[in-house]
Design an enzyme around this catalytic site. Structure first.
Site, PDB file in Angstrom:
ATOM      1  N   GLY A  37       0.848  -1.141   0.038  1.00 53.19           N
ATOM      2  CA  GLY A  37       0.001  -0.002  -0.124  1.00 53.19           C
ATOM      3  C   GLY A  37       0.797   1.189   0.042  1.00 53.19           C
ATOM      4  N   HIS A 446      45.379  -8.542  10.507  1.00 57.76           N
ATOM      5  CA  HIS A 446      46.151  -7.405  11.263  1.00 57.76           C
ATOM      6  C   HIS A 446      46.273  -6.311  10.427  1.00 57.76           C
ATOM      7  CE1 HIS A 446      48.273  -5.159  14.553  1.00 57.76           C
ATOM      8  NE2 HIS A 446      49.035  -4.936  13.520  1.00 57.76           N
TER       9      HIS A 446
END
Ligand code: NAI
Length: 467
Positions: A37, A446
């Site tokens: 809607g 890392h």
């Protein structure tokens, strides 16, 4: 002119639950009709997760530029003029992000050959509805109906939405900033948006009925957020009972029985959402309820044959990723596959300052049972990547709970800048039944924040390296 459509699968609602159901069902070769809607994308894409994250991003940028202008900043960046903000341009940019996603969903549905009907569906019985579209009424009957109507903000009695009393929907589309904003409810939405408005320079006051912010999480996890709010100058009143709004002031009763008067140009009410169960004929469908939600079993079947329900309509947590996962499962069940909705954990992420992630059990939950557990924690203050991007002094950490006898992970939480991006690894670890050794045995790149998870696992095994 009235039209009649017969379809195999009717999906009601084009949010992340509904459109994912429709896409998956179409992939599986089913004939699908979707009724929406409003705009395709639902609360999450149009007036929730995505626009709020866009506003939070813009607010963070503005605030860091403003900080640089104020103090010269510790990074050697300085500005000689005070930055200004044109909120209507910010909102236009945010709308651009929303529009792209909305068009993206429409394109995906088109390519999948899902028939999309624009209008509100109204059910007369369990498997047929009428949709009032721009070109007339369309009657749809379906073999399978999937209800994905979502949820809507709860209003407070005595403070109906309108004028200065706004919900998150209006807060995301303001054309100018209020000087002051009172936020009722220190949950997800209140704190995410309240923090963003504070960064944009608004005077923000938060009123929360319970005796802590983000009551869903334990106090250790929310402490860094409480600290940020204090440092940022957000006034937080806990145990506050809101009484009313009059002449630019919000009145509340404090814990000690005193009356609080908070001056506020606007009042943002974020006291929860409720499933959208009214206004579309649910009462004519004969499905059982479970409290305020539609009752479903672990396959998202309602009590009516071939009527399914998913997402916010069927219960907590009211999260996009839960709705989408249920929708995908329902499509596969309708196509004849064997599925069950039985996740080990559904990650929850709160985009506050700093962010919070929680997957599975917290130390309090785990301790409440008979299981002996290992609790371990690692601070971002000891993580190189966090230091290199000013994310180490938030008081943030990663925390795990593992079963003592086999060191299997039961829960993982983190609080800190950017930790939302760790939620995938956390959920994966739990879903795959990882142990502390499994995490400790994975080489984590890392320098990344994910190393803090690896270090937490090492801490659980008694040999963390960097603390
Ligand atoms: P919430 O349930 O997170 O928080 C509502 C807060 O309002 C609670 O702390 C509650 O104690 C407080 N409250 C209730 N009545 C009150 C009153 N009369 N006066 C003062 N405080 C009161 O609800 P929220 O923030 O509205 O969000 C709704 C849902 O939307 C959440 O449950 C969540 O599932 C979803 N959401 C998820 C997000 C995410 O995943 N990052 C972000 C935003 C919303």
């Amino acid at each position: 002119m009235s039209e009649t459509i017969k379809t195999r699968v009717l999906v009601v609602g084009g949010g992340p639950g509904g459109y994912v159901t429709a896409l998956r069902a179409a992939q599986l070769g089913l004939q699908v009709t979707l009724v929406e809607g409003d705009r395709l994308g639902g609360t999450c894409l149009i007036r929730g997760c995505i626009p709020s994250k866009a506003l939070i991003h813009a607010a963070a940028k503005f605030s860091s530029v403003r900080e640089a202008a104020k103090q010269g900043g510790s990074l050697g960046i300085s500005l000689s003029v005070e930055p200004t903000l044109n909120l209507s341009e910010t909102v236009r940019w945010k709308d651009g992000v929303v529009n792209r996603l909305n068009e993206g969903v429409a394109g995906l549905l088109r390519r999948a050959k899902v028939q999309v009907i624009s209008g509100w569906a109204s059910f007369n019985d369990a498997r047929s509805c009428v949709v009032q579209t721009a070109s007339g009424a369309v009657t749809i009957t379906a073999e399978h109906v999937v209800l994905a109507t979502g949820s809507e903000p709860v209003a407070l009695p005595g403070l109906p939405f309108g004028g200065p009393i706004i919900s998150s929907t209006e807060a995301l589309s303001l054309q100018s900033l209020p000087r002051s904003l009172a936020v009722i409810g220190a949950g997800y939405i209140g704190l995410e948006l309240g923090s963003a408005f504070r960064k944009l320079g608004v005077d923000v006051t938060v009123l929360e009925a319970q005796d802590r912010i983000l009551p869903l999480y334990d106090s250790a996890l929310v402490k860094p957020v409480a600290r940020w709010l204090e440092r940022a100058g957000v006034a937080v009143h806990l145990g506050a009972t809101v009484m009313g709004f009059e002449a630019g002031s919000l009145f509340a009763r404090s814990q000690d029985g005193k009356t609080l008067a908070v001056k506020a140009e606007q009042v943002l009410v974020t006291v929860g959402r409720r499933p959208r169960t009214q206004g579309w004929g649910l009462e004519n469908m004969g499905v059982d309820m479970s409290g305020r939600f539609v009752y479903v079993d672990d396959q998202c079947r309602t009590s009516m044959r071939n009527v399914w329900a998913i997402g916010d309509l069927v219960g907590e947590p009211m999260l996009e990723h839960k709705a989408a996962a249920q929708g995908e499962m329902v499509a596969e069940l309708i196509a004849g596959q064997r599925r069950r909705f039985n996740p080990v954990a559904i990650p929850a992420v709160c985009f506050t300052e700093p962010e919070i992630v929680s997957v599975g059990l917290s130390p309090g939950d785990a301790g409440a049972g008979d299981i002996e557990v290992i609790n371990a924690q690692f601070p971002f203050a000891a993580n190189g990547r966090a230091l290199s991007m000013e994310a180490s002094d938030t008081g943030g950490f990663v925390r795990v709970v593992a079963r003592k006898h086999d060191r299997r992970l039961l829960g993982i939480q983190a609080v800190g800048a950017h930790v939302s991006e760790l939620s995938g690894e956390f959920a994966l670890a739990l879903e795959m039944g990882a142990t502390l050794e499994d995490i400790a045995g994975v080489i984590h790149a890392h320098p990344t924040l994910s190393e803090a998870f690896f270090e937490t696992a090492l801490a659980g095994l008694g040999h963390a390296l960097h603390v």
